[in-house]
Design an enzyme around this catalytic site. Structure first.
Site, PDB file in Angstrom:
ATOM      1  N   ASP A 163       0.881  -1.240   0.007  1.00  0.00           N
ATOM      2  CA  ASP A 163       0.138  -0.070  -0.077  1.00  0.00           C
ATOM      3  C   ASP A 163       0.807   1.189  -0.096  1.00  0.00           C
ATOM      4  OD1 ASP A 163      -1.718  -1.938   0.100  1.00  0.00           O
ATOM      5  OD2 ASP A 163      -2.892  -1.214   1.987  1.00  0.00           O
ATOM      6  N   ASP A 190      -0.672  -4.271  -3.800  1.00  0.00           N
ATOM      7  CA  ASP A 190      -1.539  -3.128  -3.947  1.00  0.00           C
ATOM      8  C   ASP A 190      -1.004  -2.024  -3.896  1.00  0.00           C
ATOM      9  OD1 ASP A 190      -3.297  -5.517  -4.139  1.00  0.00           O
ATOM     10  OD2 ASP A 190      -3.929  -5.180  -2.124  1.00  0.00           O
TER      11      ASP A 190
END
Length: 342
Positions: A163, A190
């Site tokens: 992230d 991600d």
């Protein structure tokens, strides 16, 4: 895993005695080693200020509130490696006051809610490492969380693992626009995610080697675009490289948050070079089986490189030329044209 060495230039300057903090000249504040970037942000008294960060490593959390509109935060050098803002909070890091953990957004080293923000010539990093904290399960550790319309990053390095960059909006009904040009973004899981209308032009996405015995090791993109928003994440004239073995990463998976199950993630990657680190046969995967990627707005157009080879067309939706004309920086950003500013 070893902790990164961030400074490639100007490292010796960290020992130079700091000049007086926030010497302002015509709405410009200077931050030097020994000063605080956050203190400079706090000293801004209205729109249109510039904060110049001189070479050095600034180990702190920086938050730009919404009332600091049209702020420019830039490195004094054009080399983004020279000035580094870094910290090491993770989602599962306990707050010192005992009130709980920071959460994903709260883990960010740099957060901005200000409209019209420009960040350039800097490194923003989160150097929290899973290997150092095996007891922590919330391993998201954000380098930058940006929300607020007209956010512009240019020549910025964004470094973390899971992230790295959270491109968010101020509200579900706000289609806040963000533009990233010539930025370097690295991570593993991600590491570009969120629901903003976010355009990445001439950017370099790099997937890290990850010490796990499974694949995929991670994903580059995880959009969570609001259903009503016609435009999500667009990557154009960019490249995707990898420090991992061939095919170890996916290009994307859709993120439909449990608190926002109406999301309809949108991602277009076009005119970009995709390296062998991305699985060319099946470049997309699911985050949750209830929200299969095939039902999302995932498309590509005119990509090249070994990770862009279309060997299984059902796994790589492609835009037609007519459809691609609707997925440009101009259509995504509308009347805001930061790419025309030089």
């Amino acid at each position: 895993m070893r902790r990164r060495t961030f400074m490639a230039a100007g490292a010796g300057l960290a020992l130079v005695a700091a000049a007086p903090a926030h010497a302002a000249t015509r709405r410009v504040l200077h931050v030097r080693p020994g000063d605080s970037v956050q203190a400079a942000v706090d000293a801004v008294t209205g729109p249109g200020w510039t904060i110049v960060v001189h070479p050095g490593t600034y180990r702190e959390v920086v938050s730009v509130p919404a009332d600091k509109a049209e702020l420019t935060l830039r490195g004094a050098s054009r080399d983004p490696r020279a000035a580094v803002i870094v910290y090491d909070h993770a989602n599962g890091t306990q707050k010192p006051d005992g009130s709980g953990t920071y959460g994903t957004a709260g883990s960010a080293t740099f957060t901005s809610a200000a409209p019209g923000l420009t960040v350039r010539d800097l490194t923003l990093a989160n150097d929290w490492l899973r290997a150092d904290h095996p007891d922590v399960t919330g391993t998201q550790a954000v380098a930058a969380c940006t929300y607020g319309d007209r956010t512009h990053f240019e020549n910025v390095r964004l470094l973390a693992h899971q992230d790295t960059l959270f491109v968010e909006t101020t509200a579900l009904a706000s289609f806040d626009r963000q533009y990233f040009r010539r930025c370097y973004i690295e991570g593993d899981v991600d590491f570009v995610f969120g629901r903003a209308t976010a355009v990445f032009e001439e950017c370099h996405f790099h997937t890290l080697q990850r010490d796990v015995d499974f694949t995929p090791k991670g994903m580059v993109f995880a959009p969570s675009t609001a259903r009503a928003n016609p435009y999500g994440i667009l990557a154009v004239r960019s490249r995707v490289t990898s420090g991992a073995e061939d095919g170890a990463y996916k290009l994307a998976r859709p993120w439909v948050p449990s608190y926002e199950t109406t999301a309809w993630p949108s991602l277009v990657v076009r005119n970009s070079w995709i390296g062998p680190g991305i699985d060319p046969v099946a470049p997309y995967t699911n985050m949750r089986e209830a929200y299969p990627w095939q039902t999302m707005r995932f498309c590509e157009y005119a990509n090249s490189g070994p990770g862009a080879v279309v060997s299984a067309p059902e796994n790589r939706p492609q835009l037609t030329a007519a459809e691609a004309a609707a997925h440009t920086r101009r259509t995504y950003l509308g009347d805001w044209r930061p790419y025309e500013r030089r």
